[in-house]
Design a protein around this motif. Structure first.
Motif, PDB file in Angstrom:
ATOM      1  N   HIS A 346       1.308  -0.877  -0.040  1.00  0.00           N
ATOM      2  CA  HIS A 346       0.194   0.111  -0.330  1.00  0.00           C
ATOM      3  C   HIS A 346       0.801   1.072  -0.387  1.00  0.00           C
ATOM      4  O   HIS A 346       2.241   1.581   0.416  1.00  0.00           O
ATOM      5  CB  HIS A 346      -1.045   0.242   1.396  1.00  0.00           C
ATOM      6  CG  HIS A 346      -1.443  -1.248   1.113  1.00  0.00           C
ATOM      7  ND1 HIS A 346      -2.963  -1.508   0.461  1.00  0.00           N
ATOM      8  CD2 HIS A 346      -1.749  -1.938   1.717  1.00  0.00           C
ATOM      9  CE1 HIS A 346      -3.283  -2.143   0.744  1.00  0.00           C
ATOM     10  NE2 HIS A 346      -2.681  -3.143   1.675  1.00  0.00           N
ATOM     11  N   THR A 347       0.978   2.025  -0.596  1.00  0.00           N
ATOM     12  CA  THR A 347       2.027   3.615  -1.096  1.00  0.00           C
ATOM     13  C   THR A 347       0.244   4.418  -1.227  1.00  0.00           C
ATOM     14  O   THR A 347      -1.005   4.216  -0.721  1.00  0.00           O
ATOM     15  CB  THR A 347       2.223   4.075  -2.213  1.00  0.00           C
ATOM     16  OG1 THR A 347       1.554   3.411  -3.174  1.00  0.00           O
ATOM     17  CG2 THR A 347       3.242   2.085  -2.650  1.00  0.00           C
ATOM     18  N   ASP A 348       0.883   5.439  -1.020  1.00  0.00           N
ATOM     19  CA  ASP A 348       0.156   6.555  -1.165  1.00  0.00           C
ATOM     20  C   ASP A 348      -0.607   7.209  -2.837  1.00  0.00           C
ATOM     21  O   ASP A 348      -1.718   7.660  -2.760  1.00  0.00           O
ATOM     22  CB  ASP A 348       1.542   8.010  -1.206  1.00  0.00           C
ATOM     23  CG  ASP A 348       0.235   9.354  -0.909  1.00  0.00           C
ATOM     24  OD1 ASP A 348      -0.798   9.244   0.292  1.00  0.00           O
ATOM     25  OD2 ASP A 348       0.658  10.688  -1.314  1.00  0.00           O
TER      26      ASP A 348
END
Length: 386
Positions: A346-348
């Motif tokens: 999960h990233t921005d």
């Protein structure tokens, strides 16, 4: 840092006071205050210095998490440049000798290079071109006199246009060909974070953008040039191609060949594998297939095909099939995808899911408007019984 990062453009802008004196003489400003027409004229007549040296501090704050890195730069008007950067303990030296760009990873002691486009804009020139673009596109809301690193500056605040997204890259490259400040906006995806404040600090004598700050939606990016030195002779050795300690020749970057296809069947026929296509009911509502791209990575002997989907609000999904491992979703959490074991990160920007099955590699990217459930549902509609 890699030559692919990147993204585009940089800093600058204005002045207002009744009278501003530059090294070439005094320039009178309109009595009624700031005139953007006047600013355009002022920047048009400002010539970049022949040489510049500085230390650059880059700070990125995303949802309260702060990351920083420092660069030392030596720039010339003829396009030659040297950048030394340190981030997370890793050191990289990037040298442009006028015809080639070299990347020396000091930790791995490797040197890679590629030929520079002869039409590329020099980094130093790009820094002086950007102010005009800001003046044309943004409204100035405030200007005040202040100092940055003991330099007299004009602190200029802009009102950025609505629905412009923040380019969060902190690379110093603009695509593969020219360097720029990394803190800017671009009209790309309105679903991503938008900017609501842009500020610039311009050196009053040279109009150089010594500081740049942009903020909005939980993110703030800031670049500051310190220990600035203009037109002092730079050592020629700075611009000589770097060498690995073992004296080996630089490896040449080989950029991928990219081909767009009109249909999945066409891409399937051109690829050396069967292109995975998600089931319609696994995709989010209202997304449509927007682009089908085949990438051939010649230096990796690898091919991948990516199906890109998007809805009317700008939310995006991408599904990729590859015959070699891609460097995504590395270091994430382990997750079962059918009877295959994958990795999810999960990233921005969104969620990346990746797994392998029968010698092929599959990945699903679900943009910020979607989450793990979307990525997993799409993944489970692809080949997972290995």
């Amino acid at each position: 840092m890699s030559p692919s990062d990147a993204t585009h453009r940089s800093a600058l802008l204005l002045v207002v006071v009744a009278l501003a004196c530059l090294s070439a003489g005094c320039v009178a400003l309109p009595d009624e205050g700031v005139s953007q027409d006047h600013l355009e004229d002022r920047f048009a007549e400002t010539e970049p210095p022949e040489e510049l040296a500085a230390t650059v501090e880059v700070t990125e704050t995303v949802d309260g998490e702060v990351t920083t890195h420092t660069e030392t730069v030596w720039l010339r008007a003829d396009g030659t440049s040297r950048i030394e950067t340190t981030e997370d303990g890793s050191e990289m030296v990037i040298v442009n000798d006028g015809s080639e760009r070299y990347f020396h990873d000091r930790e791995a002691d490797t040197v890679r290079s590629y030929e520079i486009d002869s039409n590329a804009t020099p980094y130093l020139e790009a820094l002086y071109e950007q102010p005009e673009r800001y003046v044309e596109a943004y409204d100035v809301t405030d200007i005040e006199e202040t100092t940055v690193d003991d330099r007299d500056t004009y602190h200029v605040t802009f009102d950025p246009p609505a629905n412009e997204t923040i380019d969060r890259s902190i690379s110093v490259q603009l695509g593969p060909d020219e360097y720029v400040l990394p803190l800017e906006t671009s009209e790309v995806d309105t679903a991503e974070r938008s900017a609501d404040r842009v500020e610039l600090w311009l050196d009053r004598e040279t109009m150089f953008p010594v500081k740049h700050s942009i903020a909005g939606d939980g993110i703030e990016l800031e670049t500051t040039y310190r220990a600035l030195s203009f037109d002092e002779p730079l050592d020629e050795a700075l611009f000589e191609p770097p060498e690995a300690d073992d004296g080996s020749e630089p490896d040449e970057f080989v950029f991928p060949t990219i081909t767009n296809h009109e249909s999945v069947d066409e891409a399937d026929a051109a690829a050396p594998f069967t292109v995975a296509e998600p089931e319609t009911d696994a995709l989010p509502a209202a997304v449509e297939l927007e682009e089908i791209s085949r990438y051939e990575f010649h230096d990796e002997n690898r091919t991948q095909v990516t199906l890109s989907y998007r809805n009317g609000d700008g939310d995006s999904v991408a599904v990729t099939t590859s015959d070699g491992q891609r460097q995504f979703a590395i270091g994430g959490q382990s997750i079962d995808v059918g009877n295959a074991t994958g990795t999810i990160v999960h990233t921005d920007e969104g969620t990346e899911l990746q797994w392998s099955c029968d010698g092929l590699y599959y990945s699903v990217f679900a943009g910020g408007g979607y989450g793990s459930e979307t990525a997993t549902a799409i993944g489970e509609s692809l080949p997972t019984e290995c």
